[in-house]
Scaffold this motif. Sequence first.
Motif, PDB file in Angstrom:
ATOM      1  N   ARG A 339      -0.907   2.311  -5.955  1.00  0.00           N
ATOM      2  CA  ARG A 339      -0.272   1.597  -7.044  1.00  0.00           C
ATOM      3  C   ARG A 339       0.244   0.167  -6.426  1.00  0.00           C
ATOM      4  O   ARG A 339       0.140  -0.898  -7.408  1.00  0.00           O
ATOM      5  N   GLN A 340       0.628  -0.034  -5.143  1.00  0.00           N
ATOM      6  CA  GLN A 340       0.699  -1.285  -4.746  1.00  0.00           C
ATOM      7  C   GLN A 340      -0.486  -1.873  -4.295  1.00  0.00           C
ATOM      8  O   GLN A 340      -1.385  -1.398  -3.586  1.00  0.00           O
ATOM      9  N   GLU A 341      -0.318  -3.275  -4.277  1.00  0.00           N
ATOM     10  CA  GLU A 341      -1.350  -4.142  -3.469  1.00  0.00           C
ATOM     11  C   GLU A 341      -1.560  -3.797  -2.161  1.00  0.00           C
ATOM     12  O   GLU A 341      -2.490  -3.648  -1.377  1.00  0.00           O
ATOM     13  N   HIS A 342      -0.301  -3.818  -1.424  1.00  0.00           N
ATOM     14  CA  HIS A 342      -0.160  -3.711   0.074  1.00  0.00           C
ATOM     15  C   HIS A 342       0.777  -2.819   0.308  1.00  0.00           C
ATOM     16  O   HIS A 342       1.963  -2.944   0.617  1.00  0.00           O
ATOM     17  N   PRO A 343       0.315  -1.579   0.271  1.00  0.00           N
ATOM     18  CA  PRO A 343       1.012  -0.234   0.415  1.00  0.00           C
ATOM     19  C   PRO A 343       2.033  -0.211   2.009  1.00  0.00           C
ATOM     20  O   PRO A 343       1.332  -0.514   3.035  1.00  0.00           O
ATOM     21  N   ASP A 344       3.045   0.286   1.931  1.00  0.00           N
ATOM     22  CA  ASP A 344       3.956   0.011   3.221  1.00  0.00           C
ATOM     23  C   ASP A 344       3.971   1.398   3.930  1.00  0.00           C
ATOM     24  O   ASP A 344       4.504   2.272   3.215  1.00  0.00           O
ATOM     25  N   LEU A 345       3.223   1.362   4.874  1.00  0.00           N
ATOM     26  CA  LEU A 345       3.193   2.841   5.620  1.00  0.00           C
ATOM     27  C   LEU A 345       4.304   2.936   6.780  1.00  0.00           C
ATOM     28  O   LEU A 345       4.063   3.952   7.581  1.00  0.00           O
ATOM     29  N   GLU A 357      -5.987  -0.542   6.132  1.00  0.00           N
ATOM     30  CA  GLU A 357      -5.374  -1.845   5.972  1.00  0.00           C
ATOM     31  C   GLU A 357      -6.429  -2.173   4.790  1.00  0.00           C
ATOM     32  O   GLU A 357      -7.549  -2.697   4.999  1.00  0.00           O
ATOM     33  N   LYS A 358      -6.393  -1.911   3.489  1.00  0.00           N
ATOM     34  CA  LYS A 358      -7.129  -2.318   2.481  1.00  0.00           C
ATOM     35  C   LYS A 358      -6.086  -2.493   1.187  1.00  0.00           C
ATOM     36  O   LYS A 358      -5.368  -1.534   1.057  1.00  0.00           O
ATOM     37  N   THR A 391      -2.273   6.647  -7.028  1.00  0.00           N
ATOM     38  CA  THR A 391      -2.482   6.299  -8.435  1.00  0.00           C
ATOM     39  C   THR A 391      -4.064   6.817  -8.651  1.00  0.00           C
ATOM     40  O   THR A 391      -4.899   7.227  -7.581  1.00  0.00           O
ATOM     41  N   SER A 392      -4.761   6.795  -9.803  1.00  0.00           N
ATOM     42  CA  SER A 392      -6.049   6.958 -10.018  1.00  0.00           C
ATOM     43  C   SER A 392      -6.712   5.937 -10.890  1.00  0.00           C
ATOM     44  O   SER A 392      -5.988   5.194 -11.697  1.00  0.00           O
TER      45      SER A 392
END
Length: 402
Positions: A339-345, A357-358, A391-392
């Motif tokens: 859902r996030q443009e830059h997911p925080d892992l 990193e995508k 998300t899908s």
Amino acid sequence: MSTQQPVTLLCLASYEKGAAFLREAKAQGARVIFVTVEKLRDADWPWEAIDEVYYVPDFSNEDDVLHSISYLARAEKIDRIVPLDEFDLYNAAMLREHLRLPGMGQTAVRYFRDKLAMRMKARDAGIRVPDFVPVINYDDIRAFMDRCPRPWILKPRSEASAIGIKKIHAPEVLWRTLDELGDRQSHFLMEQFVPGDVYHIDSLVSNGDVVFAEAHRYANAPFDVMHGGGIFASRTLDRNGDESATCRALNKQLVQDFGMHHGAVHTEFIRGRDDGDFYFLETAARVGGAHIAEMVEASTGINLWAQWARIEVQRARNDAYELPEQKQDYAGIIISLARQEHPDLSAYQEAIAWKMEKKHHAGLIVRADSQQRVDALLHEYMTRFYEDFHTSMPAPETSDDA
């Protein structure tokens, strides 16, 4: 035999992949000529490993590709042509035959690209396949629907992964779909739907021998992930288990019967839920996608792209290829749309070997010294992925939409 013999590789790339191949080819002393499409002009290619680069609008016009590379060959002595993506296989084969270069020609490459040709070849070799029929003769299609229980799978013969696949539940739906396809319908096949777990074997081949092979199982079938909106996951099988032994043996038979001599191979089988038998699904003369190469490297230390490059260069020099020593760890991969443009892992720390990193993607690879530990981590992290990121979106109809 001198390892200093000059070697020139012509590499074709329709998609952004194969950087490790290019780097290793250059490290092995090869001259690397790189041909890609205009839209990838600004992609993150390893420019330090590329001696010459050329751009084409696309690779769809065979005559344009042939004329362009033939013109290039007036000044360049090309030793090998390497397709870095599955969609480059046909052009590479066509160019090899026209320029009379070593490697798979157009007939041989169909066994690794055309899903109808590979099924017929596997069946003839005695490898079990789900019942199928080409979408060519309507009487044959009717006979298939009469003998094969629903649902049926309608597959494009030359797409990659699960792109363009449809599940058909009734004859009237099939005929309506074929009407919509029009003249394109002969580029499809129909197949029995076999529920079960899907396995993939990622291997390297030199002089016709499988010199490396790792067997894996997807957590969910690629079709279900692409069309059902799930999370992609896979992990190493127990190397001492029966499943791994069966997958390796089937892959070895397939490589030999299909006439693969050199390169990387990604092959998939499904184990029927009802009968426990393994059925051939598809194979490709390439490194597996979806960052499977990174998972294999995490568990074994073997970079499939780099070793493929070494095989190509060394066979051009008539040198023997030797596989480096490999580790015996286990690994698993998880990838999800986010859902996030830059997911925080950052909250995922334990046993992490790689993070993706995508934009709008969350992904990671775990590594451990046992399959059981990898399984436990995948189960925990997949549950958290659904809560944190997942998300899908609708499945693509063609590779151009992917």
